[in-house]
Design a protein around this motif. Sequence first.
Motif, mmCIF file in Angstrom:
data_model
loop_
_atom_site.group_PDB
_atom_site.id
_atom_site.type_symbol
_atom_site.label_atom_id
_atom_site.label_comp_id
_atom_site.label_asym_id
_atom_site.label_seq_id
_atom_site.Cartn_x
_atom_site.Cartn_y
_atom_site.Cartn_z
ATOM 1 N N UNK A 54 0.836 -1.212 0.000
ATOM 2 C CA UNK A 54 0.000 0.000 0.000
ATOM 3 C C UNK A 54 0.866 1.256 0.000
ATOM 4 N N UNK A 55 1.960 1.223 0.756
ATOM 5 C CA UNK A 55 2.872 2.369 0.809
ATOM 6 C C UNK A 55 3.440 2.670 -0.572
ATOM 7 N N UNK A 56 3.927 1.630 -1.272
ATOM 8 C CA UNK A 56 4.520 1.859 -2.582
ATOM 9 C C UNK A 56 3.475 2.287 -3.607
ATOM 10 N N UNK A 57 2.278 1.754 -3.530
ATOM 11 C CA UNK A 57 1.226 2.157 -4.461
ATOM 12 C C UNK A 57 0.856 3.622 -4.230
ATOM 13 N N UNK A 58 0.716 4.024 -2.983
ATOM 14 C CA UNK A 58 0.391 5.416 -2.666
ATOM 15 C C UNK A 58 1.531 6.345 -3.070
ATOM 16 N N UNK A 59 2.756 5.928 -2.796
ATOM 17 C CA UNK A 59 3.910 6.750 -3.157
ATOM 18 C C UNK A 59 4.001 6.938 -4.669
ATOM 19 N N UNK A 60 3.769 5.865 -5.413
ATOM 20 C CA UNK A 60 3.816 5.963 -6.872
ATOM 21 C C UNK A 60 2.735 6.915 -7.385
ATOM 22 N N UNK A 61 1.542 6.836 -6.827
ATOM 23 C CA UNK A 61 0.453 7.725 -7.244
ATOM 24 C C UNK A 61 0.788 9.182 -6.915
ATOM 25 N N UNK A 62 1.327 9.417 -5.725
ATOM 26 C CA UNK A 62 1.681 10.778 -5.334
ATOM 27 C C UNK A 62 2.792 11.342 -6.223
ATOM 28 N N UNK A 63 3.780 10.516 -6.550
ATOM 29 C CA UNK A 63 4.854 10.974 -7.429
ATOM 30 C C UNK A 63 4.325 11.280 -8.833
ATOM 31 N N UNK A 64 3.395 10.455 -9.303
ATOM 32 C CA UNK A 64 2.798 10.709 -10.616
ATOM 33 C C UNK A 64 2.013 12.021 -10.602
ATOM 34 N N UNK A 65 1.245 12.237 -9.547
ATOM 35 C CA UNK A 65 0.494 13.493 -9.421
ATOM 36 C C UNK A 65 1.441 14.687 -9.353
ATOM 37 N N UNK A 66 2.518 14.546 -8.600
ATOM 38 C CA UNK A 66 3.489 15.625 -8.477
ATOM 39 C C UNK A 66 4.137 15.935 -9.832
ATOM 40 N N UNK A 67 4.444 14.904 -10.618
ATOM 41 C CA UNK A 67 5.047 15.118 -11.931
ATOM 42 C C UNK A 67 4.076 15.853 -12.852
ATOM 43 N N UNK A 68 2.795 15.475 -12.783
ATOM 44 C CA UNK A 68 1.792 16.152 -13.612
ATOM 45 C C UNK A 68 1.644 17.619 -13.199
ATOM 46 N N UNK A 69 1.644 17.874 -11.903
ATOM 47 C CA UNK A 69 1.538 19.251 -11.429
ATOM 48 C C UNK A 69 2.773 20.060 -11.824
ATOM 49 N N UNK A 70 3.931 19.463 -11.725
ATOM 50 C CA UNK A 70 5.159 20.152 -12.115
ATOM 51 C C UNK A 70 5.126 20.479 -13.605
#
Length: 134
Positions: A54-70
């Motif tokens: 769950x930690x890695x799935x959440x982290x991957x989603x957050x990193x993807x969201x951060x990349x899109x926002x950037x």
Amino acid sequence: MSAISSMIFLLIGVAIGFFLSRIASKPVGSDANMKQELEQNKAELDSYKEQVQEHFATSAQLLEDMAKQYQGIYEHMASQSKSLISEDVAQPQLFADYQEKLELDETVESSEAQPKDYSNQPSGLFTEAQRKAS
């Protein structure tokens, strides 16, 4: 006396054997405790595995969201810098590399070019006879 001493030694031997066998063997209750502890450890390990997943799935989603926002911020800054900074001002053009990429992407999309992975050279997978046959 010899028969009596033999009987005494036999009883002493049986008693010593009995006590040694009790000490050497495990109590019946410890098997149940070990099984319970094993099941508890398995449950804890499964829970830990789920938490890690769950930690890695959440982290991957957050990193993807951060990349899109950037990327969105970068695109906004690139488009606005072109319209807000006049060309009369002697400042280096901000986000020039991104603007060049956008212009290049527009020209490539409009033209019918070969795919980037296409090569005009033969790959060497087929012999000349096989190419002529097909």
